[in-house]
Enzyme design. Structure first.
Site, PDB file in Angstrom:
ATOM      1  N   SER A 247      73.865  40.817  54.136  1.00 53.41           N
ATOM      2  CA  SER A 247      74.635  40.995  53.449  1.00 53.41           C
ATOM      3  C   SER A 247      74.654  39.689  52.603  1.00 53.41           C
ATOM      4  O   SER A 247      74.579  39.224  52.575  1.00 53.41           O
ATOM      5  CB  SER A 247      75.579  41.084  54.748  1.00 53.41           C
ATOM      6  OG  SER A 247      77.059  40.712  54.260  1.00 53.41           O
TER       7      SER A 247
ATOM      8  N   TYR B 183      79.287  36.935  62.812  1.00 51.07           N
ATOM      9  CA  TYR B 183      78.649  38.513  61.952  1.00 51.07           C
ATOM     10  C   TYR B 183      78.016  37.119  60.738  1.00 51.07           C
ATOM     11  O   TYR B 183      76.460  37.772  60.729  1.00 51.07           O
ATOM     12  CB  TYR B 183      78.821  39.020  61.696  1.00 51.07           C
ATOM     13  CG  TYR B 183      78.962  40.180  59.825  1.00 51.07           C
ATOM     14  CD1 TYR B 183      78.400  41.220  60.983  1.00 51.07           C
ATOM     15  CD2 TYR B 183      79.170  39.839  58.283  1.00 51.07           C
ATOM     16  CE1 TYR B 183      78.202  42.581  59.709  1.00 51.07           C
ATOM     17  CE2 TYR B 183      78.663  40.846  57.818  1.00 51.07           C
ATOM     18  CZ  TYR B 183      77.635  42.250  58.397  1.00 51.07           C
ATOM     19  OH  TYR B 183      77.791  42.785  57.733  1.00 51.07           O
TER      20      TYR B 183
HETATM   21  C1  BGC Z   1      80.779  43.452  55.228  1.00 53.71           C
HETATM   22  C2  BGC Z   1      81.869  43.699  54.188  1.00 53.71           C
HETATM   23  C3  BGC Z   1      82.265  42.937  53.664  1.00 53.71           C
HETATM   24  C4  BGC Z   1      81.320  42.394  52.490  1.00 53.71           C
HETATM   25  C5  BGC Z   1      81.925  41.483  51.307  1.00 53.71           C
HETATM   26  C6  BGC Z   1      80.350  43.188  54.325  1.00 53.71           C
HETATM   27  O1  BGC Z   1      78.216  42.439  54.631  1.00 53.71           O
HETATM   28  O2  BGC Z   1      80.732  43.962  56.243  1.00 53.71           O
HETATM   29  O3  BGC Z   1      83.026  44.460  55.597  1.00 53.71           O
HETATM   30  O4  BGC Z   1      83.712  43.645  52.620  1.00 53.71           O
HETATM   31  O5  BGC Z   1      80.383  42.092  52.826  1.00 53.71           O
HETATM   32  O6  BGC Z   1      82.340  40.852  52.072  1.00 53.71           O
END
Ligand code: BGC
Length: 255
Positions: free
Chosen positions: A143, A156
């Site tokens: 991410s 996360y």
């Molecule tokens: C998340 C999303 C978020 C995006 C940008 C991703 O890793 O799962 O929920 O909108 O990052 O912030």
């Protein structure tokens, strides 16, 4: 077709980004083992679509937070298709919660799926890659939040930050058998994981305002990057992160 004869495993392949990756890998000729945790119907539908179009796909239920499950997942791919070339660690969960309210259960669940799952799936794939003489690619769907902090999403961010260092470290260890490991860092992609944000017009507009290319990404945007990283076109790419985010990571405000 760029992946004819290749064998791939995709975790969390029944929904969202994972489903897009499964469809694209199969369209490029790979035999795909599609792991799902709870959405059996969605997984079966994708596999049926692929096989009726002449491709190869099988569905396996596995909970990536359980080491025995990921080992069985890799073994089932090898027993169906004879080898393994590509592992895509895509399965992920996100439970945004202000720091003071995060429970032990939330911590354990997110770290187990997002970080431990990728670790032990990579280990099982690595053992198979060595057993078949080396070569292979591990692609982790990380991410932007492996690097970009996000208020109210500390667990996360910790999991994805861990994934970043896991990839950078393992790339050193895996290189000796010509195995590459790379992260893709998606930005805001239209999937169930961020449906709450995307269904709220104000939050969606705020998010779009921070994306230079001014659109929400699609699973296909991520799948395109996976295909490239899985082919020999990317044979000199390892231990790094490719951000596929419309510029979210480098957003610097507007004029
Ligand atoms: C998340 C999303 C978020 C995006 C940008 C991703 O890793 O799962 O929920 O909108 O990052 O912030």
């Amino acid at each position: 077709m760029q992946l004819e004869g290749k064998v791939a495993v995709v975790t969390g392949g029944s929904l969202g980004i994972g489903a897009g990756i499964v469809r694209r890998l199969a369209a490029e000729g790979a035999a795909v083992t599609l792991d799902y945790f709870s959405h059996r119907d969605a997984a079966d539908t994708i596999a049926a679509e692929i096989t009726s179009a002449g491709g190869k796909a099988q569905v396996v239920q596995a909970d990536v937070s359980q080491v025995a499950d990921v080992q069985r997942l890799i073994a089932q791919a090898v027993s169906a298709y004879g080898r393994l070339d590509i592992l895509v660690n895509n399965a992920g969960v996100e439970q945004p919660t202000p720091f003071e309210f995060v429970t032990e259960q939330q911590w354990d669940h997110q770290i187990a799926v997002d970080l431990k799952g990728a670790f032990f799936a990579a280990q099982a794939a690595w053992r198979q890659f060595i057993a078949q003489g080396g070569g292979g690619a591990i692609i982790n769907i990380s991410s932007v939040h492996e690097e970009l902090p996000m208020v109210g999403n500390s667990v996360y961010c910790a999991a994805k930050g861990g994934l970043r260092m896991l990839t950078r470290t393992l790339a050193n260890e895996l290189a000796k058998h010509n195995v590459r490991i790379v992260n893709i860092g998606p930005g805001a992609i239209a999937t169930p994981i961020n449906a709450a944000t995307l269904n709220d017009p104000a939050r969606k507009a705020a998010l779009l305002g921070e994306i230079p290319l001014a659109r929400i990404g699609t699973p296909g945007d991520i799948a395109n990057a996976v295909v490239w990283l899985a082919t020999d076109q990317a044979s000199y790419v390892t231990g790094t992160t490719l951000f596929v985010d419309g510029g979210l990571m480098i957003y610097a405000g507007s004029l």
